[in-house]
Design a protein around this motif. Structure first.
Motif, PDB file in Angstrom:
ATOM      1  N   THR A   1       0.818  -1.218   0.000  1.00 35.10           N
ATOM      2  CA  THR A   1       0.000   0.000   0.000  1.00 35.10           C
ATOM      3  C   THR A   1       0.849   1.265   0.000  1.00 35.10           C
ATOM      4  OG1 THR A   1      -1.675  -1.204   1.254  1.00 35.10           O
ATOM      5  CG2 THR A   1      -1.867   1.203   1.197  1.00 35.10           C
ATOM      6  N   GLU A   2       1.856   1.294   0.848  1.00 35.40           N
ATOM      7  CA  GLU A   2       2.678   2.493   0.980  1.00 35.40           C
ATOM      8  C   GLU A   2       3.404   2.819  -0.317  1.00 35.40           C
ATOM      9  OE1 GLU A   2       5.594   4.503   4.354  1.00 35.40           O
ATOM     10  OE2 GLU A   2       5.535   2.309   4.158  1.00 35.40           O
ATOM     11  N   ALA A   3       3.881   1.792  -1.009  1.00 35.24           N
ATOM     12  CA  ALA A   3       4.589   2.005  -2.275  1.00 35.24           C
ATOM     13  C   ALA A   3       3.641   2.593  -3.319  1.00 35.24           C
ATOM     14  CB  ALA A   3       5.188   0.700  -2.773  1.00 35.24           C
ATOM     15  N   TYR A   4       2.421   2.063  -3.396  1.00 37.34           N
ATOM     16  CA  TYR A   4       1.429   2.611  -4.330  1.00 37.34           C
ATOM     17  C   TYR A   4       1.120   4.072  -4.008  1.00 37.34           C
ATOM     18  CZ  TYR A   4       0.229  -1.859  -6.565  1.00 37.34           C
ATOM     19  OH  TYR A   4       0.254  -3.019  -7.292  1.00 37.34           O
ATOM     20  N   PHE A   5       1.037   4.362  -2.716  1.00 34.81           N
ATOM     21  CA  PHE A   5       0.711   5.731  -2.312  1.00 34.81           C
ATOM     22  C   PHE A   5       1.806   6.713  -2.744  1.00 34.81           C
ATOM     23  CE2 PHE A   5       0.941   9.170   0.889  1.00 34.81           C
ATOM     24  CZ  PHE A   5      -0.270   9.778   0.607  1.00 34.81           C
ATOM     25  N   TYR A   6       3.054   6.338  -2.513  1.00 35.04           N
ATOM     26  CA  TYR A   6       4.154   7.209  -2.924  1.00 35.04           C
ATOM     27  C   TYR A   6       4.218   7.336  -4.447  1.00 35.04           C
ATOM     28  CZ  TYR A   6       6.449   8.041   1.572  1.00 35.04           C
ATOM     29  OH  TYR A   6       6.752   8.496   2.835  1.00 35.04           O
ATOM     30  N   LEU A   7       3.994   6.232  -5.143  1.00 31.02           N
ATOM     31  CA  LEU A   7       4.009   6.283  -6.609  1.00 31.02           C
ATOM     32  C   LEU A   7       2.919   7.223  -7.132  1.00 31.02           C
ATOM     33  CD1 LEU A   7       4.621   2.700  -8.075  1.00 31.02           C
ATOM     34  CD2 LEU A   7       5.910   4.790  -8.548  1.00 31.02           C
ATOM     35  N   ALA A   8       1.735   7.138  -6.532  1.00 29.11           N
ATOM     36  CA  ALA A   8       0.638   8.010  -6.951  1.00 29.11           C
ATOM     37  C   ALA A   8       1.009   9.482  -6.734  1.00 29.11           C
ATOM     38  CB  ALA A   8      -0.637   7.669  -6.186  1.00 29.11           C
ATOM     39  N   ASN A   9       1.677   9.762  -5.637  1.00 31.18           N
ATOM     40  CA  ASN A   9       2.131  11.139  -5.379  1.00 31.18           C
ATOM     41  C   ASN A   9       3.163  11.585  -6.399  1.00 31.18           C
ATOM     42  OD1 ASN A   9       1.034  12.550  -2.842  1.00 31.18           O
ATOM     43  ND2 ASN A   9       1.365  10.461  -2.106  1.00 31.18           N
ATOM     44  N   ILE A  10       4.042  10.680  -6.784  1.00 28.15           N
ATOM     45  CA  ILE A  10       5.044  11.003  -7.809  1.00 28.15           C
ATOM     46  C   ILE A  10       4.355  11.334  -9.131  1.00 28.15           C
ATOM     47  CG2 ILE A  10       6.876  10.026  -9.241  1.00 28.15           C
ATOM     48  CD1 ILE A  10       7.807   8.471  -6.729  1.00 28.15           C
ATOM     49  N   TYR A  11       3.370  10.525  -9.522  1.00 27.97           N
ATOM     50  CA  TYR A  11       2.629  10.797 -10.750  1.00 27.97           C
ATOM     51  C   TYR A  11       1.925  12.157 -10.671  1.00 27.97           C
ATOM     52  CZ  TYR A  11       3.273   5.866 -12.020  1.00 27.97           C
ATOM     53  OH  TYR A  11       3.817   4.646 -12.344  1.00 27.97           O
ATOM     54  N   HIS A  12       1.358  12.441  -9.499  1.00 29.53           N
ATOM     55  CA  HIS A  12       0.676  13.732  -9.318  1.00 29.53           C
ATOM     56  C   HIS A  12       1.662  14.883  -9.481  1.00 29.53           C
ATOM     57  CE1 HIS A  12      -2.257  16.306  -6.684  1.00 29.53           C
ATOM     58  NE2 HIS A  12      -2.215  16.685  -7.932  1.00 29.53           N
ATOM     59  N   MET A  13       2.826  14.748  -8.888  1.00 31.82           N
ATOM     60  CA  MET A  13       3.843  15.801  -8.959  1.00 31.82           C
ATOM     61  C   MET A  13       4.346  15.989 -10.388  1.00 31.82           C
ATOM     62  SD  MET A  13       5.777  14.688  -5.430  1.00 31.82           S
ATOM     63  CE  MET A  13       7.106  15.870  -5.412  1.00 31.82           C
ATOM     64  N   ARG A  14       4.334  14.929 -11.175  1.00 29.55           N
ATOM     65  CA  ARG A  14       4.773  15.013 -12.575  1.00 29.55           C
ATOM     66  C   ARG A  14       3.661  15.498 -13.506  1.00 29.55           C
ATOM     67  NH1 ARG A  14       7.691   9.102 -13.193  1.00 29.55           N
ATOM     68  NH2 ARG A  14       9.725   9.607 -12.283  1.00 29.55           N
ATOM     69  N   GLY A  15       2.460  15.605 -12.966  1.00 28.40           N
ATOM     70  CA  GLY A  15       1.334  16.018 -13.792  1.00 28.40           C
ATOM     71  C   GLY A  15       0.698  14.875 -14.564  1.00 28.40           C
ATOM     72  N   GLU A  16       1.073  13.635 -14.240  1.00 24.10           N
ATOM     73  CA  GLU A  16       0.476  12.458 -14.884  1.00 24.10           C
ATOM     74  C   GLU A  16      -0.770  12.069 -14.087  1.00 24.10           C
ATOM     75  OE1 GLU A  16       3.457   9.449 -16.164  1.00 24.10           O
ATOM     76  OE2 GLU A  16       4.912  10.826 -15.243  1.00 24.10           O
ATOM     77  N   LEU A  17      -1.841  12.832 -14.287  1.00 19.99           N
ATOM     78  CA  LEU A  17      -3.003  12.731 -13.409  1.00 19.99           C
ATOM     79  C   LEU A  17      -3.758  11.413 -13.565  1.00 19.99           C
ATOM     80  CD1 LEU A  17      -4.372  16.383 -13.555  1.00 19.99           C
ATOM     81  CD2 LEU A  17      -2.653  15.372 -12.044  1.00 19.99           C
ATOM     82  N   GLY A  18      -3.821  10.888 -14.775  1.00 21.52           N
ATOM     83  CA  GLY A  18      -4.489   9.607 -14.975  1.00 21.52           C
ATOM     84  C   GLY A  18      -3.832   8.500 -14.155  1.00 21.52           C
ATOM     85  N   LYS A  19      -2.507   8.440 -14.221  1.00 25.76           N
ATOM     86  CA  LYS A  19      -1.770   7.438 -13.450  1.00 25.76           C
ATOM     87  C   LYS A  19      -1.921   7.691 -11.950  1.00 25.76           C
ATOM     88  CE  LYS A  19       1.817   6.362 -16.884  1.00 25.76           C
ATOM     89  NZ  LYS A  19       3.279   6.367 -17.150  1.00 25.76           N
ATOM     90  N   ALA A  20      -1.941   8.971 -11.561  1.00 25.06           N
ATOM     91  CA  ALA A  20      -2.099   9.306 -10.147  1.00 25.06           C
ATOM     92  C   ALA A  20      -3.451   8.823  -9.631  1.00 25.06           C
ATOM     93  CB  ALA A  20      -1.957  10.812  -9.943  1.00 25.06           C
ATOM     94  N   VAL A  21      -4.511   9.049 -10.419  1.00 22.25           N
ATOM     95  CA  VAL A  21      -5.849   8.601 -10.023  1.00 22.25           C
ATOM     96  C   VAL A  21      -5.871   7.085  -9.861  1.00 22.25           C
ATOM     97  CG1 VAL A  21      -8.227   8.329 -10.823  1.00 22.25           C
ATOM     98  CG2 VAL A  21      -7.104  10.559 -10.978  1.00 22.25           C
ATOM     99  N   ARG A  22      -5.291   6.379 -10.824  1.00 20.90           N
ATOM    100  CA  ARG A  22      -5.258   4.913 -10.728  1.00 20.90           C
ATOM    101  C   ARG A  22      -4.462   4.464  -9.505  1.00 20.90           C
ATOM    102  NH1 ARG A  22      -4.898   5.541 -16.360  1.00 20.90           N
ATOM    103  NH2 ARG A  22      -2.628   5.349 -16.383  1.00 20.90           N
ATOM    104  N   GLY A  23      -3.376   5.181  -9.224  1.00 19.41           N
ATOM    105  CA  GLY A  23      -2.556   4.825  -8.070  1.00 19.41           C
ATOM    106  C   GLY A  23      -3.289   5.013  -6.754  1.00 19.41           C
ATOM    107  N   PHE A  24      -3.946   6.154  -6.588  1.00 18.30           N
ATOM    108  CA  PHE A  24      -4.676   6.402  -5.344  1.00 18.30           C
ATOM    109  C   PHE A  24      -5.867   5.453  -5.206  1.00 18.30           C
ATOM    110  CE2 PHE A  24      -2.783  10.817  -5.590  1.00 18.30           C
ATOM    111  CZ  PHE A  24      -1.946  10.637  -4.489  1.00 18.30           C
TER     112      PHE A  24
END
Length: 243
Positions: free
Chosen positions: A40-63
């Motif tokens: 879970t924690e790894a997915y959460f950090y990855l989703a934040n990374i996608y959000h910070m990069r502006g990759e919102l689709g990937k961020a949504v899937r990650g969260f």
């Protein structure tokens, strides 16, 4: 042995993330997920990374993946709500936010233990208040601003917004009271003195307004707005300056 490797990978991943080395952090977190698909924690950090990069689709899937693994992950819920709101999916954002909000209400200790979560809730209430204010729905905006400031007392700008709303509603004495209290509690917070000066000026209290702007100048001698307002107040008795 596998647990030791995962622990070491997580340490390296977090270290890279906090150093803003997002590329390396992402590689480490993905490696963790290969070892443990339920990390879970790894997915959460990855989703934040996608959000910070502006990759919102990937961020949504990650969260969303985080919430599949842990439906009560408040931080993931709020982050997801913020993104959905930003991309115009307001109903979905509200549903996610309301669910997270309800969970925090039922678990008050969590909210107290995680002040960064309260700040994210505060941001949501602030955004809602701004939306209400843009449609001149002052009462709803005031309600949301007050929620925002109660969740994040360190955000002093919100209190200035509250004072401005009181002023717009014609409650000048309440606006003055709010700004005076803010100035007393945070005497070095320049925006409070600037706003107080503008409110005094708009109410016809020129001397009091000048005193506030002179107080700003005493702290910041080259403050451009304070200089400008002082000059205007001295040279044009009928100048209309709005808060």
């Amino acid at each position: 042995m596998e647990n030791l490797k995962l622990s070491e990978l997580m340490r390296k991943a977090k270290d890279a993330f906090h150093k803003n080395d997002l590329k390396s952090a992402g590689l480490f977190f993905n490696e963790i997920i290969e070892f443990d698909p339920n990390a879970t924690e790894a997915y959460f950090y990855l989703a934040n990374i996608y959000h910070m990069r502006g990759e919102l689709g990937k961020a949504v899937r990650g969260f969303n993946r985080v919430l599949e693994l842990d439906p009560h992950h408040t931080d993931a819920s709020i982050s997801l709500s913020v993104i959905l709101n930003d991309i115009g999916k307001y109903e979905e954002a509200k549903a996610v936010f309301d669910k997270a909000n309800q969970h925090v209400k039922l678990s008050p200790q969590q909210g107290l233990a995680e002040p960064h979560v309260n700040k994210k809730f505060s941001l949501k209430h602030y955004e809602t208040a701004e939306m209400y204010a843009s449609y001149q729905r002052w009462d709803e905006a005031l309600f949301e601003y007050n929620k925002a400031t109660s969740l994040d007392p360190d955000n002093l700008e919100i209190r200035i917004k509250v004072a401005k709303l009181y002023s717009k509603k014609g409650f000048i004495s309440k606006a003055l009271e709010e700004l005076k209290r803010l100035k007393t509690e945070h005497p070095h917070y320049i925006p409070a003195r600037m706003a107080l000066g503008l409110l005094y000026y708009g109410s016809g209290h020129i001397i009091e307004a000048q005193a506030e702007w002179q107080g700003v100048m005493a702290r910041e001698p080259k403050h451009p707005e304070a200089q400008m307002y002082l000059q205007l107040s001295r040279s044009a008795t009928e100048t209309n300056i709005q808060l």
